[in-house]
Every structure is written in structure tokens, then in C-alpha cells.
Scaffold this active site. Structure first.
Site, PDB file in Angstrom:
ATOM      1  N   TYR A 143       6.938 -10.000   7.228  1.00 44.28           N
ATOM      2  CA  TYR A 143       6.740  -8.566   7.415  1.00 44.28           C
ATOM      3  C   TYR A 143       7.242  -8.153   8.796  1.00 44.28           C
ATOM      4  CZ  TYR A 143       3.694  -7.930   3.333  1.00 44.28           C
ATOM      5  OH  TYR A 143       3.196  -7.842   2.063  1.00 44.28           O
ATOM      6  N   ASP A 174       0.821  -1.206   0.000  1.00 47.03           N
ATOM      7  CA  ASP A 174       0.000   0.000   0.000  1.00 47.03           C
ATOM      8  C   ASP A 174       0.857   1.259   0.000  1.00 47.03           C
ATOM      9  OD1 ASP A 174      -2.462  -1.089  -0.076  1.00 47.03           O
ATOM     10  OD2 ASP A 174      -2.828  -1.016   2.077  1.00 47.03           O
TER      11      ASP A 174
END
Lengths: 260, 260
Positions: B115, B51
Site C-alpha cells: 500500500y 473502503d
């Protein structure tokens, strides 16, 4: 009583700490923010000057009403950091505030300061280290690091550091006492840390450039004492770029390390 | 053979990875840089979408001539990272390049991804963590961290993670296997690391928001299995902001971790 502040800043957007006409500087932002918050024109006195692009993990200033040694405000000191930060750009942050004697001077009363110089040692650049470390792409192996560490040790002690001062800089005398100097690697980042009772203009950047010359075998670490003794800028290494340099800590006799 | 690249980027200036019309995206920069370097229009296929504002310590793509599974170039692969970086902005950096089979797919062939979500936990903001960590000013003590760590452990395993997917996101099925999840503090930075065979839209950011709700005592860590079982987004915590999230590593079956 005047106000004492500890702050940090990312120096990338500024032409150094010190006010220079209308140029963007950290002192100019602090002067504006204090005038807005305290509703009076203020004198901001800093612990040091930093060059364009140099950063500070800790920088200290005092704030007093213009032309005086006093600051009067109804804001309690514990609220001042957040209140000032609301008036400052995001690349400057006040961490800590307390009131100190009107006689205290943030530059003359320094006991010692520590700088860190960061070298990003990887064949390709890092997006995260842009403007925050000197990118040195050629791998510095353990032997090179050991030589840098040996050379750094030889900076320690009380010496005339004229060889490590920018040519043309003027100073009453160039004798400084280096109390700590070390080199260590953490992943791809090599950090040179140096503490002293004071620093000459470009001293840490020239020390760093000289350590790189040692790592490259251009200067032997045993030559460091001769380079110091020569009092000749041309004997030391290059001046490393500004954007790897951080003022890391400033220690005073009479102010506790943590006031909050 | 097509070209496989490992790169890193600071996501602050981009509207995410994926091309969206004329907006600045990482894929758009890569497409332009590859066309310039290789002298042909190229298809860039990424391992993931990130994003707006999300960063990558490691992101993988393949490059092939537009409409084909082949890239022909006379540039040796060891020279490609520096050559491409000369055509890329400084907030994107190619670290590593090698040629892989034309059948290799950087998204479908992922074995697992990791992540990291970074939380800057200090009462005042840091100029150095701006856009790089979520500033959470209230101190999270050892007990809060221990609860976050306990909750993170309960994310591990094969579950339907619908409760941790942005509402409105569409996906064939929401079952994912989380192989690692941990929380640790390093100075003022708290890092949540999570590895899985795949991630749903906003999954790590919702997991992080839920860990913060646990730290604040709004959700008990023993409730995590119920929240997962509910398959209901409204049961989990808030979506943490994008700028603390980093794609940290992407692992494939057939490509060594270091090709250079």
C-alpha cells in the site's frame, strides 16, 4: 496598491478562465469569492486566457475594487489565500497573495510563461489521468522520443509562429521568442515543456500535435524550420486536446517567484 | 481455467470495492461489464476489500461463470483489457488479463501486497490532490520526516498488529509480517509505503495516523514497539482519512508481474 494572487486550478469543470456570460469559468468564481471576502465588487484581471478543460499549476491575477486600481482590506496578506479558498470551490486554490503597484498588469507585464503538455503513453487508459493527460496508447519508444526532442529544440528562437496558431485567430503579429522546449518521459507520462515570452491561440496544442506527427514519422524533425517559415497552419500537425495542457509558471520582472 | 485481471481505479465515486446491495462499488461495475462482454453471469472474486474512497494502482480479480471455476470465451486474452474497458466507467481500467488455473484464489494466494499512503504537505490545498491525498497543511521538516522514517522501520517484522486494527474488527489472528515500510518526500507529497503478507482492517491508515503523531512529537518513535506490544488500539494514532490510501501492488507466487 492592488492585490496580486497566484492560484492553481483543475480546468475540467470550467469553460476556460475568462468570464463568458453565466457559464462556469475560473474568473467568475474568483469574482464571486472576492466580492464575498472583501465585501465589494472587484475587477479580476488574469495573466492569460485558458481554454475549456485546460489546467493551471500557476495562474496569476490582480484584484482591485471595480473601476479602480486599488483594493482596500483589513485582512493581512498572509491570511488572504486561506480566506479566499474558503469561498472558492475545491478545484481552485489560491497559494499566494501580495500587494503590488496599481500600475502593474498581470498580462502585459509577463516576462515569460511556461506551459506543460502531458501525454499518457500506455496501451490502456489510467483512471488517475482521465481529463489530466492526453491518452496516446501506441508506445513511443526511445527513438520516437529522441525525434520529438530534436523537433522541440527547433521550436526555440524568435520566429513568426503563424503555422502554430489556430486558423481564424487574430493577433497584431505572430512573432514570439521560445526560450525553452523539451520532451521527457517519466514512467508512462511524456511531458512537453515550452517557455516563451508569449503564446498564440492553441500554439502549445499545435506544437504538441506536430511532435506526435514527428514521433509517428509523418513529419521529419528537419522539416520543422520549413513548417515555421511557411506561416501556414495546414503544414503543422493536429491540435492536441485541451485536457493535457497546463499553464505551469508565469514569471514577472518585478515580482519575486515566492512572495510568502 | 478462469480469467485473472489486473486493474486500477480511482475510488472517489465508489462505496469501496465490495458489492453492497445497490450501492456503486467497483465489484458491481466489474460484474456488470463482464456479463455484458462475456454474455454470461459471472462471479468476480477480488484480492482484497478496499473502503469507500480508497484507490488502487493495482487490484486483482478472477472472473468465472457464476457458480463455476471456468470462464469460456472466444475473445483472445490480449484483447480483453480494451474490450472490458469499453464496458467500464472511466475511473476503472483493466490493464492486463490472462487465464489461470481454476484453483487459483486471488485473496488466499497473495504472497504480499503493498500500500501507499499519500500526504499532501503544503499550506494551501491542491486542486490536483483533492480526493487523492490527505492534505496536511503544517510543514513537516527534515527532522519530522526522519522521525517518521525511524518509526516506519519499527513496523517491520512479524508482530501482532491488534493496536493497528479498527476497533470492532474481527479476525482469526492479528499477526502479520511487514516486509517493508518507508517514508519519503517528493516535492509536496509525502509517501508512506508498506508491504506485508496481509493487512488488518484500517491497518495502513492507523499506521499513517501514528506516523503523523510521531512527526508532531506526540508519540516518540522509540514508543512504537511498546504500542505494538500493548495490543490496544487506543495506544496508536488516529485513523488517517481513506482518500490518501492506494493499494499499489499485489504479488502472487505463480503469476508473473507482467503477463502482457
Amino acid at each position: 496598491m492592488k492585490l496580486f494572487l497566484r492560484l492553481s486550478y483543475l480546468g475540467t469543470a470550467y469553460n476556460g478562465y475568462q468570464v463568458q456570460g453565466d457559464q462556469p469559468t475560473v474568473q467568475r468564481e474568483l469574482t464571486r469569492a472576492c466580492a464575498e471576502l472583501f465585501g465589494q465588487r472587484c475587477d479580476i484581471v488574469g495573466c492569460s486566457r485558458t481554454d475549456s478543460g485546460v489546467h493551471a499549476n500557476m495562474f496569476c491575477v490582480t484584484v482591485a475594487k471595480k473601476g479602480s486600481d486599488e483594493l482596500q482590506t483589513s485582512i493581512p496578506e498572509y491570511r488572504i489565500p486561506l480566506a479566499l479558498n474558503a469561498h472558492l470551490p475545491e478545484d481552485i486554490s489560491v497559494a499566494d497573495a501580495c500587494f503590488v503597484s496599481g500600475e502593474f498588469h498581470p498580462r502585459y507585464d509577463v516576462k515569460y510563461k511556461e506551459y506543460i503538455y502531458r501525454i499518457y503513453n500506455s496501451p490502456t487508459r489510467s483512471p488517475f489521468e482521465r481529463d489530466r493527460a492526453w491518452h496516446y496508447p501506441k508506445h513511443l519508444d526511445d527513438a520516437a522520443l529522441a525525434n520529438m526532442q530534436r523537433a522541440a529544440q527547433l521550436y526555440c528562437g524568435t520566429h513568426d509562429f503563424t503555422s502554430f496558431m489556430a486558423q481564424g485567430a487574430t493577433v497584431a503579429h505572430a512573432v514570439r521568442t521560445v526560450t525553452h522546449a523539451s520532451v521527457c518521459r517519466n514512467g508512462d507520462v511524456i511531458e512537453f515543456r515550452v517557455a516563451a515570452d508569449g503564446f498564440l491561440y492553441n500554439m502549445v496544442r499545435i506544437m504538441t500535435g506536430t511532435l506526435i506527427a514527428v514521433a509517428e514519422g509523418k513529419i521529419g524533425c528537419q522539416q520543422i524550420p520549413d513548417i515555421i517559415a511557411a506561416k501556414d497552419r495546414s503544414r503543422a500537425g493536429m491540435t492536441a486536446p485541451a485536457h493535457g495542457l497546463y499553464l505551469n509558471s508565469v514569471v514577472y520582472e518585478n515580482i519575486p517567484k515566492e512572495t510568502l
